[in-house]
Scaffold this motif. Structure first.
Motif, short mmCIF file in Angstrom:
data_model
loop_
_atom_site.label_atom_id
_atom_site.label_comp_id
_atom_site.label_asym_id
_atom_site.label_seq_id
_atom_site.Cartn_x
_atom_site.Cartn_y
_atom_site.Cartn_z
N ILE A 293 64.20 -0.61 6.26
CA ILE A 293 63.40 -1.04 7.42
C ILE A 293 61.96 -1.32 6.96
N ASP A 294 61.28 -2.13 7.73
CA ASP A 294 59.84 -2.29 7.57
C ASP A 294 59.16 -1.06 8.17
N PRO A 295 58.42 -0.27 7.38
CA PRO A 295 57.89 1.01 7.87
C PRO A 295 57.05 0.89 9.13
N GLU A 296 56.12 -0.06 9.18
CA GLU A 296 55.25 -0.16 10.35
C GLU A 296 56.05 -0.47 11.62
N SER A 297 57.01 -1.37 11.52
CA SER A 297 57.81 -1.74 12.68
C SER A 297 58.60 -0.53 13.20
N TYR A 298 59.15 0.24 12.28
CA TYR A 298 59.94 1.41 12.66
C TYR A 298 59.05 2.46 13.33
N LEU A 299 57.89 2.74 12.75
CA LEU A 299 57.01 3.78 13.28
C LEU A 299 56.47 3.39 14.66
N GLY B 298 48.58 7.45 -8.83
CA GLY B 298 49.51 6.94 -7.84
C GLY B 298 49.72 7.91 -6.70
N LEU B 299 49.91 7.37 -5.50
CA LEU B 299 50.12 8.16 -4.29
C LEU B 299 51.39 7.72 -3.59
N GLY B 300 51.73 8.39 -2.52
CA GLY B 300 52.88 8.02 -1.71
C GLY B 300 52.51 8.03 -0.24
N ARG B 301 53.51 7.77 0.60
CA ARG B 301 53.29 7.83 2.04
C ARG B 301 54.40 8.63 2.69
N SER B 302 54.03 9.39 3.71
CA SER B 302 54.96 10.09 4.57
C SER B 302 54.66 9.62 5.98
N GLY B 303 55.55 8.80 6.55
CA GLY B 303 55.23 8.16 7.82
C GLY B 303 54.05 7.24 7.62
N ASP B 304 53.00 7.44 8.41
CA ASP B 304 51.81 6.60 8.25
C ASP B 304 50.69 7.32 7.50
N PRO C 216 69.50 3.35 -6.12
CA PRO C 216 70.95 3.27 -5.99
C PRO C 216 71.45 4.42 -5.13
N GLN C 217 72.69 4.31 -4.65
CA GLN C 217 73.25 5.40 -3.87
C GLN C 217 73.31 6.66 -4.70
N GLY C 218 73.17 7.78 -4.02
CA GLY C 218 73.15 9.07 -4.69
C GLY C 218 71.76 9.64 -4.84
N TYR C 219 70.74 8.85 -4.48
CA TYR C 219 69.35 9.29 -4.58
C TYR C 219 68.66 9.18 -3.22
N THR C 220 68.02 10.26 -2.82
CA THR C 220 67.32 10.32 -1.54
C THR C 220 65.83 10.23 -1.78
N ARG C 221 65.17 9.28 -1.15
CA ARG C 221 63.73 9.13 -1.38
C ARG C 221 62.98 10.21 -0.60
N LEU C 222 61.89 10.66 -1.19
CA LEU C 222 61.06 11.70 -0.60
C LEU C 222 59.77 11.14 -0.03
N ASN C 223 59.31 10.01 -0.55
CA ASN C 223 58.11 9.34 -0.04
C ASN C 223 58.27 7.84 -0.20
N ILE C 224 57.61 7.09 0.68
CA ILE C 224 57.58 5.64 0.55
C ILE C 224 56.31 5.26 -0.21
N PRO C 225 56.19 4.02 -0.69
CA PRO C 225 54.99 3.62 -1.44
C PRO C 225 53.73 3.68 -0.57
#
Length: 418
Positions: free
Chosen positions: A369-375, A20-26, A78-87
């Motif tokens: 947010i939708d990642p692509e739209s935001y970027l 498994g991998l993640g994404r940072s921005g694009d 849930p609140q209290g957790y900060t994500r470090l990478n998106i899928p």
């Protein structure tokens, strides 16, 4: 750490060999062991529509799109957790946009799901599992019966029962932080607004905005019912309304009336703080806590997302500074996104903003947010991307007196003062 994916029927699987991998921005990135925590209570796994997952094929040693009729999977934290990478994924239809949620990378490891996230606060009070829906329904019945003419309670009952909003649920449970919405209008046109979207946005607002202007008495009734204990919080500025400071007059009158009756609890406002003169009036009326929503301390990024009407980021800074100087416990509701918030220029600008305003708390909030739209919307990166974990370490080093958290805290000295 195995790739997690879903089939067309929504069944979730872990791949026996793919990593498994993640994404940072694009950018698709490898996930580090120190970035992963077990899937916390209250988190939800969701399939990402119109996507295919990207993983690492160990046989070829390369990143690739998983073949077959499958889709990527993310976790809603849930609140209290900060994500470090998106899928990590590729869209099969670039015109399709994700629903307005914050998606976190998820993998299978050691017999359980793990997510790329960090616990940045105690989740106890905001864990959905600690909100008994039967108790909420009883609270709705009690308060709507007690105040049958109060339109705010009727409006909030839909938020609590229909959307299962925890803040409005707290209003009916008369505990912790409860909400009192007041505004149907806004002085910003946020790209990811959860209560109002233009017809051509491509997004569906997940909540319905209030459509009336409450009376001072309606507001006072809700505030007085919430402020029955010394540590209770009542908050203006909810997801189901516009900008509360546009209704400064009735807020000021309500605060003064409530404070003439009780010194219990804390009065908070969640605001974009663009209307500095209005914020000054609200602060002077007796505000205790102020949480300011922001996505950046850089003008071009802030303006692209918030689309402010007749105010600037400088107004926001002035409002925060004024409130801090008047003894209000100030914080920012920092809308964060991996690969953007952790850019070098963003970090430097935010550290300067924090120091100039004297705010006491940074509430990390995963941007829905939708990642692509935001970027596509925001400026391109200029400097190095540090990673979310290192970004938070930098904040802690550079601003040692500022709390890094996820939701409103009551300062111990203020609590004792009550």
């Amino acid at each position: 750490m195995n790739l997690v994916y879903a089939d067309a029927d929504g069944n979730v699987y872990d791949h026996p060999t793919w990593i498994g991998l993640g994404r940072s921005g694009d950018m698709v990135v490898e996930l580090m062991e120190d970035e992963l925590i077990p899937l916390p209570e209250g988190a939800t796994l969701v399939g990402l529509p119109h996507t295919r997952p990207i993983g690492l094929d160990p046989k070829k040693g390369t990143m690739a799109v998983l073949p077959g009729d499958v889709q990527a999977v993310g976790a809603l934290m849930p609140q209290g957790y900060t994500r470090l990478n998106i899928p990590s994924y590729v869209k099969t239809n670039k015109d399709e946009k994700f629903p307005l949620f914050g998606y976190t990378a998820v993998v299978w490891k050691d017999g359980q799901f793990y997510v790329a996230a960090e616990a940045t606060d105690d989740p106890e009070r905001w864990n959905p599992l600690n909100c008994d829906r039967r108790d909420v329904a009883s609270g709705v019945e009690l308060l709507t019966t007690k105040y049958p003419e109060n339109r705010l309670y009727k409006h909030l009952s839909n938020c609590a029962l229909g959307y299962e909003c925890l803040t409005s649920s707290n209003t009916f449970l008369q505990r912790w932080e409860g909400g009192v919405p007041v505004s149907y209008s806004c002085n910003a046109g946020c790209y990811g607004c959860i209560s109002e979207q233009p017809d051509d946005s491509g997004f569906v607002a997940p909540q319905t905005r209030m459509n009336f202007r409450p009376t001072v008495e309606e507001i006072v009734q809700v505030m007085m019912e919430q402020l029955i204990t010394p540590d209770a919080i009542i908050s203006f500025g909810q997801g189901c309304e516009g900008e509360p400071s546009t209704q400064a007059k009735i807020i000021i009158e309500a605060i003064k009336e409530v404070r003439s009756r009780t010194s219990n609890g804390f009065i908070n406002i969640n605001t974009n703080a663009g209307l500095t003169d209005h914020i000054r009036g609200i602060v002077d009326a007796g505000l205790d806590l102020m949480r300011v929503s922001t996505i950046s301390a850089l003008d071009d990024h802030y303006n692209a997302y918030y689309k402010p009407r007749a105010y600037t980021l400088k107004n926001v800074e002035k409002s925060l500074k004024y409130a801090t100087d008047k003894g209000v416990y100030t914080s920012i509701n920092y809308l964060i996104f991996p690969g953007v918030t952790d850019r070098e220029e963003e970090i430097e600008a935010m550290i300067g903003f924090v120091k100039r305003t004297g705010l006491k708390l940074i509430q990390m909030r995963n941007l829905n947010i939708d990642p692509e739209s935001y970027l596509e919307l925001i400026p391109k990166p200029q400097g190095e991307i540090y990673g979310m974990k290192q970004m938070m370490d930098i904040f802690r080093d550079e601003c040692p007196d500022v709390v890094i958290g996820s939701y409103t805290h009551i300062p111990p000295d203020k609590l004792r003062g009550k």
